[in-house]
Design a protein around this motif. Structure first.
Motif, short mmCIF file in Angstrom:
data_model
loop_
_atom_site.label_atom_id
_atom_site.label_comp_id
_atom_site.label_asym_id
_atom_site.label_seq_id
_atom_site.Cartn_x
_atom_site.Cartn_y
_atom_site.Cartn_z
N GLU A 200 0.83 -1.20 0.00
CA GLU A 200 0.00 0.00 0.00
C GLU A 200 0.87 1.26 0.00
O GLU A 200 1.75 1.41 0.84
CB GLU A 200 -0.89 0.01 1.25
N PRO A 201 0.63 2.18 -0.94
CA PRO A 201 1.33 3.47 -0.88
C PRO A 201 0.93 4.23 0.38
O PRO A 201 -0.21 4.13 0.85
CB PRO A 201 0.82 4.19 -2.14
N MET A 202 1.87 5.00 0.91
CA MET A 202 1.61 5.75 2.14
C MET A 202 2.57 6.92 2.20
O MET A 202 3.72 6.81 1.77
CB MET A 202 1.78 4.83 3.35
N GLY A 203 2.14 8.04 2.73
CA GLY A 203 2.98 9.21 2.82
C GLY A 203 4.10 9.03 3.84
O GLY A 203 3.95 8.30 4.84
N PHE A 204 5.23 9.70 3.60
CA PHE A 204 6.40 9.59 4.48
C PHE A 204 6.05 9.98 5.91
O PHE A 204 6.45 9.28 6.86
CB PHE A 204 7.52 10.48 3.94
N GLU A 205 5.36 11.08 6.09
CA GLU A 205 5.06 11.55 7.44
C GLU A 205 4.17 10.56 8.17
O GLU A 205 4.37 10.28 9.36
CB GLU A 205 4.39 12.93 7.40
N ARG A 206 3.22 9.98 7.46
CA ARG A 206 2.33 9.02 8.12
C ARG A 206 3.08 7.75 8.50
O ARG A 206 2.97 7.27 9.63
CB ARG A 206 1.15 8.68 7.20
N VAL A 207 3.84 7.19 7.57
CA VAL A 207 4.48 5.90 7.85
C VAL A 207 5.54 6.03 8.95
O VAL A 207 5.71 5.13 9.77
CB VAL A 207 5.07 5.27 6.57
N THR A 208 6.23 7.15 9.00
CA THR A 208 7.21 7.33 10.08
C THR A 208 6.53 7.59 11.42
O THR A 208 6.98 7.11 12.46
CB THR A 208 8.21 8.45 9.76
N ALA A 209 5.43 8.34 11.40
CA ALA A 209 4.71 8.60 12.65
C ALA A 209 4.08 7.32 13.20
O ALA A 209 3.97 7.14 14.42
CB ALA A 209 3.63 9.65 12.41
N THR A 234 4.47 0.62 1.35
CA THR A 234 4.56 -0.26 2.50
C THR A 234 4.19 -1.68 2.11
O THR A 234 3.44 -1.91 1.16
CB THR A 234 3.62 0.19 3.64
N LYS A 235 4.73 -2.64 2.85
CA LYS A 235 4.39 -4.05 2.64
C LYS A 235 4.24 -4.72 4.00
O LYS A 235 5.13 -4.65 4.84
CB LYS A 235 5.47 -4.76 1.82
N ARG A 236 3.07 -5.37 4.19
CA ARG A 236 2.77 -6.08 5.43
C ARG A 236 2.47 -7.53 5.09
O ARG A 236 1.53 -7.80 4.32
CB ARG A 236 1.56 -5.43 6.12
N ASN A 237 3.26 -8.43 5.64
CA ASN A 237 3.06 -9.87 5.42
C ASN A 237 2.63 -10.52 6.73
O ASN A 237 3.32 -10.40 7.73
CB ASN A 237 4.35 -10.54 4.95
N ASN A 238 1.50 -11.23 6.68
CA ASN A 238 1.00 -11.91 7.86
C ASN A 238 0.48 -13.30 7.49
O ASN A 238 -0.01 -13.51 6.38
CB ASN A 238 -0.12 -11.11 8.52
N ARG A 239 0.59 -14.23 8.42
CA ARG A 239 0.11 -15.58 8.16
C ARG A 239 -1.41 -15.58 8.00
O ARG A 239 -2.12 -14.81 8.63
CB ARG A 239 0.52 -16.52 9.29
#
Length: 442
Positions: A200-209, A234-239
Protein backbone atom coordinates in the motif's frame (compact mmCIF):
# COMPACT_ATOMS: atom_id res chain seq x y z
CA UNK A 1 37.74 -11.09 -18.19
CA UNK A 2 41.42 -11.07 -17.41
CA UNK A 3 43.18 -14.31 -16.65
CA UNK A 4 46.21 -15.33 -14.63
CA UNK A 5 48.35 -18.43 -14.78
CA UNK A 6 48.04 -20.47 -11.62
CA UNK A 7 51.06 -21.97 -9.85
CA UNK A 8 49.85 -25.44 -10.75
CA UNK A 9 49.87 -24.50 -14.44
CA UNK A 10 46.10 -24.15 -14.84
CA UNK A 11 44.46 -20.87 -15.70
CA UNK A 12 42.39 -18.90 -13.19
CA UNK A 13 39.84 -16.38 -14.46
CA UNK A 14 39.36 -13.02 -12.76
CA UNK A 15 36.36 -13.00 -10.46
CA UNK A 16 33.80 -10.19 -10.38
CA UNK A 17 30.88 -9.80 -8.00
CA UNK A 18 27.23 -9.35 -9.07
CA UNK A 19 27.34 -5.55 -8.87
CA UNK A 20 30.70 -5.32 -10.63
CA UNK A 21 32.26 -3.13 -7.93
CA UNK A 22 34.66 -5.83 -6.64
CA UNK A 23 37.15 -7.85 -8.69
CA UNK A 24 39.94 -10.27 -7.82
CA UNK A 25 42.35 -12.52 -9.69
CA UNK A 26 43.03 -15.70 -7.72
CA UNK A 27 46.08 -17.85 -8.22
CA UNK A 28 43.83 -20.83 -8.77
CA UNK A 29 40.15 -21.73 -8.65
CA UNK A 30 38.86 -25.03 -7.29
CA UNK A 31 35.39 -26.54 -7.49
CA UNK A 32 35.44 -29.46 -5.05
CA UNK A 33 33.00 -32.28 -5.74
CA UNK A 34 33.14 -33.54 -2.15
CA UNK A 35 33.94 -32.33 1.33
CA UNK A 36 37.09 -34.44 1.21
CA UNK A 37 38.27 -32.62 -1.92
CA UNK A 38 37.62 -29.32 -0.18
CA UNK A 39 39.64 -30.39 2.86
CA UNK A 40 42.52 -31.36 0.59
CA UNK A 41 42.32 -28.03 -1.26
CA UNK A 42 42.56 -26.13 2.04
CA UNK A 43 45.52 -28.22 3.22
CA UNK A 44 47.34 -27.75 -0.07
CA UNK A 45 46.73 -24.00 -0.08
CA UNK A 46 48.17 -23.73 3.45
CA UNK A 47 51.24 -25.73 2.38
CA UNK A 48 51.70 -23.40 -0.62
CA UNK A 49 51.34 -20.29 1.52
CA UNK A 50 48.13 -19.25 -0.22
CA UNK A 51 45.01 -17.82 1.35
CA UNK A 52 41.64 -19.45 0.70
CA UNK A 53 38.21 -17.91 0.22
CA UNK A 54 34.91 -19.49 -0.76
CA UNK A 55 32.57 -17.50 -2.98
CA UNK A 56 28.91 -18.13 -3.64
CA UNK A 57 27.05 -16.15 -6.27
CA UNK A 58 28.84 -12.88 -5.57
CA UNK A 59 25.83 -10.95 -4.26
CA UNK A 60 27.89 -9.21 -1.58
CA UNK A 61 28.99 -5.67 -2.36
CA UNK A 62 32.10 -5.93 -0.17
CA UNK A 63 35.33 -7.82 -0.87
CA UNK A 64 34.52 -10.41 1.82
CA UNK A 65 35.16 -13.27 -0.63
CA UNK A 66 37.94 -11.71 -2.72
CA UNK A 67 41.35 -13.39 -2.76
CA UNK A 68 44.58 -13.53 -4.71
CA UNK A 69 45.08 -17.09 -3.44
CA UNK A 70 42.70 -20.03 -3.86
CA UNK A 71 39.11 -19.26 -4.75
CA UNK A 72 36.71 -22.06 -3.81
CA UNK A 73 33.46 -22.37 -5.71
CA UNK A 74 31.17 -24.62 -3.64
CA UNK A 75 28.33 -24.97 -6.15
CA UNK A 76 29.07 -28.68 -6.65
CA UNK A 77 28.40 -29.17 -2.93
CA UNK A 78 24.67 -28.73 -3.32
CA UNK A 79 21.36 -30.34 -2.48
CA UNK A 80 19.38 -31.50 0.52
CA UNK A 81 21.19 -34.13 2.56
CA UNK A 82 18.37 -35.04 4.91
CA UNK A 83 15.05 -33.96 6.37
CA UNK A 84 14.16 -34.71 9.98
CA UNK A 85 10.44 -34.05 10.30
CA UNK A 86 10.34 -35.01 13.96
CA UNK A 87 13.06 -32.48 14.81
CA UNK A 88 11.75 -29.94 12.30
CA UNK A 89 15.08 -29.57 10.50
CA UNK A 90 16.64 -29.88 7.06
CA UNK A 91 20.34 -30.37 6.39
CA UNK A 92 21.58 -28.90 3.13
CA UNK A 93 24.97 -28.70 1.44
CA UNK A 94 26.53 -25.24 1.60
CA UNK A 95 26.62 -24.52 -2.14
CA UNK A 96 22.87 -24.90 -2.53
CA UNK A 97 21.13 -21.80 -3.87
CA UNK A 98 18.35 -20.48 -1.66
CA UNK A 99 15.94 -20.64 -4.59
CA UNK A 100 16.61 -24.36 -4.97
CA UNK A 101 16.25 -24.95 -1.25
CA UNK A 102 12.97 -23.03 -1.08
CA UNK A 103 11.46 -24.93 -3.99
CA UNK A 104 12.62 -28.29 -2.67
CA UNK A 105 11.23 -27.54 0.79
CA UNK A 106 7.89 -26.45 -0.67
CA UNK A 107 7.67 -29.73 -2.58
CA UNK A 108 8.11 -31.50 0.79
CA UNK A 109 5.44 -29.33 2.44
CA UNK A 110 8.03 -27.39 4.45
CA UNK A 111 9.35 -23.84 4.70
CA UNK A 112 11.87 -21.61 6.42
CA UNK A 113 10.19 -19.27 8.88
CA UNK A 114 11.66 -16.08 7.40
CA UNK A 115 13.97 -15.11 4.58
CA UNK A 116 15.42 -12.16 2.68
CA UNK A 117 13.92 -10.59 -0.43
CA UNK A 118 16.14 -12.32 -2.98
CA UNK A 119 17.03 -15.99 -3.24
CA UNK A 120 19.91 -16.19 -5.69
CA UNK A 121 22.60 -16.58 -2.99
CA UNK A 122 24.03 -19.84 -1.74
CA UNK A 123 22.91 -20.79 1.75
CA UNK A 124 26.46 -20.45 3.09
CA UNK A 125 27.04 -17.06 1.48
CA UNK A 126 23.72 -15.70 2.70
CA UNK A 127 24.15 -16.84 6.29
CA UNK A 128 27.85 -15.99 6.59
CA UNK A 129 27.19 -12.33 5.80
CA UNK A 130 24.03 -12.01 7.90
CA UNK A 131 21.38 -11.87 5.17
CA UNK A 132 17.98 -11.04 6.67
CA UNK A 133 14.45 -10.17 5.76
CA UNK A 134 12.05 -8.29 7.98
CA UNK A 135 10.26 -9.63 11.02
CA UNK A 136 8.74 -8.66 14.33
CA UNK A 137 9.44 -12.01 15.96
CA UNK A 138 11.36 -14.07 13.37
CA UNK A 139 15.00 -13.24 12.76
CA UNK A 140 17.61 -13.64 10.02
CA UNK A 141 18.35 -16.79 8.07
CA UNK A 142 21.43 -17.39 10.23
CA UNK A 143 19.29 -17.35 13.38
CA UNK A 144 17.38 -20.34 11.96
CA UNK A 145 20.57 -22.49 11.88
CA UNK A 146 20.57 -25.47 14.23
CA UNK A 147 23.91 -27.04 13.22
CA UNK A 148 26.69 -26.62 10.66
CA UNK A 149 29.84 -28.26 9.33
CA UNK A 150 33.03 -26.26 8.96
CA UNK A 151 36.39 -27.01 7.34
CA UNK A 152 39.06 -25.31 9.44
CA UNK A 153 42.46 -23.93 8.45
CA UNK A 154 44.22 -27.26 9.12
CA UNK A 155 41.75 -29.16 6.94
CA UNK A 156 39.73 -30.67 9.78
CA UNK A 157 35.95 -31.00 9.51
CA UNK A 158 34.09 -29.74 12.59
CA UNK A 159 30.46 -30.57 13.29
CA UNK A 160 29.00 -27.71 15.31
CA UNK A 161 25.76 -27.26 17.23
CA UNK A 162 24.63 -26.09 20.65
CA UNK A 163 25.78 -29.46 21.99
CA UNK A 164 28.96 -30.00 19.96
CA UNK A 165 31.67 -27.37 19.46
CA UNK A 166 29.13 -24.89 20.79
CA UNK A 167 31.49 -21.92 20.87
CA UNK A 168 32.28 -22.35 17.18
CA UNK A 169 28.60 -22.88 16.38
CA UNK A 170 27.64 -19.68 18.16
CA UNK A 171 30.03 -17.56 16.12
CA UNK A 172 30.18 -19.36 12.77
CA UNK A 173 26.51 -18.81 11.97
CA UNK A 174 27.61 -15.33 10.87
CA UNK A 175 31.32 -15.92 10.32
CA UNK A 176 32.11 -13.69 7.29
CA UNK A 177 34.30 -16.53 6.07
CA UNK A 178 36.84 -15.82 8.81
CA UNK A 179 36.57 -19.07 10.77
CA UNK A 180 36.59 -21.61 7.96
CA UNK A 181 34.57 -22.85 5.01
CA UNK A 182 31.02 -23.99 5.77
CA UNK A 183 30.17 -27.25 4.02
CA UNK A 184 26.66 -27.98 5.33
CA UNK A 185 23.95 -26.23 7.31
CA UNK A 186 21.03 -27.60 9.30
CA UNK A 187 18.09 -25.19 9.36
CA UNK A 188 14.96 -25.20 11.47
CA UNK A 189 11.92 -25.60 9.22
CA UNK A 190 8.20 -25.77 9.76
CA UNK A 191 5.15 -27.04 7.86
CA UNK A 192 4.38 -24.97 4.79
CA UNK A 193 2.10 -22.03 5.53
CA UNK A 194 0.46 -19.12 3.73
CA UNK A 195 1.25 -15.42 3.93
CA UNK A 196 -1.08 -12.66 2.91
CA UNK A 197 0.77 -9.62 1.61
CA UNK A 198 -0.73 -6.15 1.64
CA UNK A 199 1.20 -3.56 -0.39
CA UNK A 200 0.00 0.00 0.00
CA UNK A 201 1.33 3.47 -0.88
CA UNK A 202 1.61 5.75 2.14
CA UNK A 203 2.98 9.21 2.82
CA UNK A 204 6.40 9.59 4.48
CA UNK A 205 5.06 11.55 7.44
CA UNK A 206 2.33 9.02 8.12
CA UNK A 207 4.48 5.90 7.85
CA UNK A 208 7.21 7.33 10.08
CA UNK A 209 4.71 8.60 12.65
CA UNK A 210 2.99 5.20 12.72
CA UNK A 211 6.12 3.07 12.39
CA UNK A 212 5.92 1.44 15.82
CA UNK A 213 2.22 0.76 15.34
CA UNK A 214 2.80 -0.96 11.99
CA UNK A 215 5.70 -2.91 13.49
CA UNK A 216 3.60 -4.14 16.42
CA UNK A 217 0.56 -5.09 14.36
CA UNK A 218 2.31 -7.08 11.61
CA UNK A 219 4.50 -10.16 11.61
CA UNK A 220 6.57 -8.71 8.78
CA UNK A 221 6.53 -4.99 7.99
CA UNK A 222 8.75 -3.01 5.66
CA UNK A 223 8.55 0.14 3.60
CA UNK A 224 10.36 2.00 0.86
CA UNK A 225 10.81 5.76 0.74
CA UNK A 226 11.38 7.40 -2.65
CA UNK A 227 13.97 10.21 -2.25
CA UNK A 228 12.97 13.64 -3.59
CA UNK A 229 9.35 12.84 -2.70
CA UNK A 230 7.15 12.42 0.34
CA UNK A 231 5.96 9.06 -0.91
CA UNK A 232 6.51 5.54 0.42
CA UNK A 233 5.33 2.06 -0.42
CA UNK A 234 4.56 -0.26 2.50
CA UNK A 235 4.39 -4.05 2.64
CA UNK A 236 2.77 -6.08 5.43
CA UNK A 237 3.06 -9.87 5.42
CA UNK A 238 1.00 -11.91 7.86
CA UNK A 239 0.11 -15.58 8.16
CA UNK A 240 -3.29 -16.63 6.91
CA UNK A 241 -5.34 -19.76 6.38
CA UNK A 242 -5.14 -19.42 2.62
CA UNK A 243 -5.97 -20.56 0.05
CA UNK A 244 -3.30 -19.31 -2.30
CA UNK A 245 -4.40 -16.27 -4.29
CA UNK A 246 -1.25 -15.01 -6.02
CA UNK A 247 -1.24 -11.90 -8.22
CA UNK A 248 -2.85 -12.54 -11.58
CA UNK A 249 -0.43 -13.16 -14.45
CA UNK A 250 -1.07 -9.74 -16.00
CA UNK A 251 -1.04 -7.65 -12.83
CA UNK A 252 1.91 -9.64 -11.46
CA UNK A 253 3.88 -9.04 -14.63
CA UNK A 254 3.08 -5.32 -14.59
CA UNK A 255 4.14 -4.86 -10.95
CA UNK A 256 7.06 -7.29 -10.66
CA UNK A 257 8.55 -7.23 -14.14
CA UNK A 258 7.48 -4.10 -16.02
CA UNK A 259 7.51 -1.57 -13.16
CA UNK A 260 10.02 -3.14 -10.75
CA UNK A 261 12.50 -4.33 -13.39
CA UNK A 262 11.90 -3.31 -17.00
CA UNK A 263 10.70 0.27 -16.57
CA UNK A 264 12.87 0.73 -13.50
CA UNK A 265 15.91 -0.26 -15.56
CA UNK A 266 15.00 2.28 -18.23
CA UNK A 267 14.42 5.18 -15.86
CA UNK A 268 17.64 4.46 -13.98
CA UNK A 269 19.57 4.43 -17.22
CA UNK A 270 18.03 7.79 -18.08
CA UNK A 271 18.78 9.12 -14.61
CA UNK A 272 22.40 8.04 -14.85
CA UNK A 273 22.77 9.85 -18.16
CA UNK A 274 20.79 12.96 -17.12
CA UNK A 275 20.77 13.24 -13.29
CA UNK A 276 18.60 16.38 -13.38
CA UNK A 277 15.65 14.23 -14.45
CA UNK A 278 15.75 12.04 -11.34
CA UNK A 279 13.49 14.07 -8.99
CA UNK A 280 10.75 14.22 -11.61
CA UNK A 281 11.16 10.52 -12.37
CA UNK A 282 10.97 9.73 -8.64
CA UNK A 283 7.71 11.63 -8.28
CA UNK A 284 6.16 9.68 -11.15
CA UNK A 285 7.62 6.30 -10.13
CA UNK A 286 6.52 6.63 -6.52
CA UNK A 287 2.93 7.06 -7.68
CA UNK A 288 3.02 4.24 -10.25
CA UNK A 289 2.60 1.38 -7.78
CA UNK A 290 -0.93 0.76 -6.54
CA UNK A 291 -2.28 -1.07 -3.51
CA UNK A 292 -2.63 -4.83 -3.88
CA UNK A 293 -3.26 -7.84 -1.68
CA UNK A 294 -2.30 -11.42 -2.46
CA UNK A 295 -1.73 -14.74 -0.68
CA UNK A 296 0.87 -17.41 -1.40
CA UNK A 297 3.45 -19.73 0.17
CA UNK A 298 6.29 -17.93 1.98
CA UNK A 299 9.14 -17.76 -0.53
CA UNK A 300 6.81 -16.40 -3.22
CA UNK A 301 5.78 -13.59 -0.89
CA UNK A 302 9.09 -12.82 0.83
CA UNK A 303 11.21 -12.80 -2.35
CA UNK A 304 11.02 -10.98 -5.66
CA UNK A 305 13.16 -10.80 -8.81
CA UNK A 306 15.98 -8.23 -8.80
CA UNK A 307 17.26 -7.75 -12.33
CA UNK A 308 18.30 -4.09 -12.09
CA UNK A 309 21.87 -4.07 -10.78
CA UNK A 310 22.92 -1.64 -8.09
CA UNK A 311 25.39 -0.96 -5.28
CA UNK A 312 24.06 -0.98 -1.73
CA UNK A 313 24.88 0.16 1.79
CA UNK A 314 22.80 -1.03 4.73
CA UNK A 315 23.11 -0.29 8.43
CA UNK A 316 21.44 -1.93 11.42
CA UNK A 317 20.30 0.61 14.01
CA UNK A 318 18.64 0.26 17.40
CA UNK A 319 14.98 0.06 16.40
CA UNK A 320 14.06 3.10 18.47
CA UNK A 321 16.51 5.22 16.43
CA UNK A 322 15.41 4.32 12.92
CA UNK A 323 12.72 6.95 12.37
CA UNK A 324 14.98 9.79 13.54
CA UNK A 325 17.82 8.53 11.33
CA UNK A 326 15.54 8.24 8.31
CA UNK A 327 14.24 11.77 8.82
CA UNK A 328 17.83 13.00 9.04
CA UNK A 329 18.62 11.19 5.80
CA UNK A 330 15.66 12.83 4.07
CA UNK A 331 16.74 16.27 5.27
CA UNK A 332 20.29 15.61 4.05
CA UNK A 333 19.09 14.56 0.59
CA UNK A 334 16.67 17.50 0.32
CA UNK A 335 19.38 20.02 1.24
CA UNK A 336 21.99 18.55 -1.08
CA UNK A 337 22.58 18.30 -4.79
CA UNK A 338 22.39 14.51 -4.60
CA UNK A 339 20.13 12.79 -7.14
CA UNK A 340 18.90 9.42 -5.87
CA UNK A 341 16.92 7.18 -8.23
CA UNK A 342 16.58 4.12 -5.94
CA UNK A 343 14.14 3.93 -3.03
CA UNK A 344 15.42 3.63 0.55
CA UNK A 345 14.38 0.39 2.27
CA UNK A 346 13.46 0.01 5.96
CA UNK A 347 13.10 -3.40 7.66
CA UNK A 348 13.26 -4.85 11.18
CA UNK A 349 14.61 -7.85 13.11
CA UNK A 350 14.38 -9.03 16.73
CA UNK A 351 17.49 -9.36 18.86
CA UNK A 352 19.44 -12.60 18.43
CA UNK A 353 22.37 -14.30 20.17
CA UNK A 354 24.93 -14.48 17.34
CA UNK A 355 28.12 -12.51 18.18
CA UNK A 356 28.53 -10.74 14.82
CA UNK A 357 24.90 -10.69 13.72
CA UNK A 358 23.82 -7.13 13.00
CA UNK A 359 20.91 -7.80 15.40
CA UNK A 360 23.14 -9.27 18.11
CA UNK A 361 21.71 -8.40 21.51
CA UNK A 362 19.34 -5.65 20.39
CA UNK A 363 16.02 -5.16 18.61
CA UNK A 364 17.00 -3.78 15.26
CA UNK A 365 15.80 -1.80 12.28
CA UNK A 366 17.67 -1.56 8.99
CA UNK A 367 18.04 1.30 6.54
CA UNK A 368 19.36 0.35 3.12
CA UNK A 369 20.44 2.89 0.51
CA UNK A 370 21.13 1.99 -3.10
CA UNK A 371 22.56 3.53 -6.25
CA UNK A 372 22.21 2.26 -9.80
CA UNK A 373 25.31 0.42 -10.99
CA UNK A 374 27.72 2.74 -12.75
CA UNK A 375 26.42 5.83 -10.95
CA UNK A 376 28.77 7.62 -8.53
CA UNK A 377 27.65 6.59 -5.07
CA UNK A 378 30.33 7.67 -2.61
CA UNK A 379 28.94 11.12 -1.75
CA UNK A 380 25.50 9.69 -0.96
CA UNK A 381 26.83 6.70 0.96
CA UNK A 382 29.26 8.88 2.93
CA UNK A 383 26.45 11.20 3.97
CA UNK A 384 24.21 8.27 4.91
CA UNK A 385 26.98 6.48 6.80
CA UNK A 386 27.68 9.59 8.86
CA UNK A 387 24.05 9.54 10.04
CA UNK A 388 23.96 5.79 10.66
CA UNK A 389 27.16 5.69 12.69
CA UNK A 390 26.01 8.61 14.83
CA UNK A 391 23.22 6.30 15.98
CA UNK A 392 25.54 3.38 16.74
CA UNK A 393 24.78 1.62 13.47
CA UNK A 394 26.30 -1.70 12.46
CA UNK A 395 27.08 -2.15 8.76
CA UNK A 396 25.84 -5.21 6.92
CA UNK A 397 28.90 -7.44 6.39
CA UNK A 398 28.14 -7.91 2.70
CA UNK A 399 27.29 -4.31 1.79
CA UNK A 400 29.40 -1.23 1.15
CA UNK A 401 30.78 0.51 4.23
CA UNK A 402 34.01 2.11 5.46
CA UNK A 403 34.07 0.95 9.11
CA UNK A 404 37.07 -0.79 10.66
CA UNK A 405 37.83 -3.03 13.62
CA UNK A 406 38.25 -0.11 16.00
CA UNK A 407 34.70 1.12 15.31
CA UNK A 408 33.14 -2.33 15.10
CA UNK A 409 34.60 -3.41 18.43
CA UNK A 410 32.61 -0.57 20.03
CA UNK A 411 29.23 -1.46 18.52
CA UNK A 412 29.51 -5.24 18.94
CA UNK A 413 29.75 -6.19 22.65
CA UNK A 414 30.90 -9.72 21.72
CA UNK A 415 33.44 -8.62 19.10
CA UNK A 416 36.40 -9.78 21.21
CA UNK A 417 34.79 -13.19 21.67
CA UNK A 418 34.70 -13.64 17.90
CA UNK A 419 38.24 -12.45 17.23
CA UNK A 420 39.63 -14.66 20.03
CA UNK A 421 37.96 -17.66 18.42
CA UNK A 422 39.39 -16.65 15.06
CA UNK A 423 42.87 -16.49 16.60
CA UNK A 424 42.42 -20.03 17.85
CA UNK A 425 40.95 -21.54 14.67
CA UNK A 426 42.99 -19.64 12.07
CA UNK A 427 46.13 -18.16 13.66
CA UNK A 428 47.93 -18.02 10.30
CA UNK A 429 44.98 -16.33 8.56
CA UNK A 430 44.56 -18.98 5.89
CA UNK A 431 41.05 -17.57 5.42
CA UNK A 432 42.13 -13.94 5.65
CA UNK A 433 41.97 -11.17 3.08
CA UNK A 434 42.17 -7.39 3.03
CA UNK A 435 38.50 -6.94 3.94
CA UNK A 436 38.76 -9.13 7.03
CA UNK A 437 41.97 -7.38 8.05
CA UNK A 438 40.06 -4.09 8.01
CA UNK A 439 36.93 -5.20 9.83
CA UNK A 440 38.41 -7.73 12.28
CA UNK A 441 41.96 -6.48 12.72
CA UNK A 442 45.24 -8.21 11.87
Amino acid sequence: MATATARNGSTATAWRNWAGNVTATPTRVVTPASVGELQEAVRRAAEDGLRVKAVGTGHSFTAAAATDGVLVRPQALAGIRSIDRAAGTVTVAAGTALKDLNRALAAEGLSLTNMGDIMEQTVSGATSTGTHGTGRDSASIAAQIRALELVTADGRLLTCSQKENSEVFSAARVGIGALGIVTAITFAVEPLFFLTAREEPMGFERVTAEFEEHFAENEHFEFYWFPHTGNCNTKRNNRSQGPAAPPGPVSGWIEDELLSNGLFQAVNTLGRAVPATIPAIARVASRALSARTYTDIPYRVFTSPRRVRFVEMEYALPREAVVEALRELRTTVDRSRLRISFPVEVRTAPADDIPLSTASGRDTAYIAVHMYRGTPYRAYFTAAERIFTAHGGRPHWGKVHTRDAEYLSRVYPRFGEFTALRDRLDPDRVFGNDYLRRVLGA
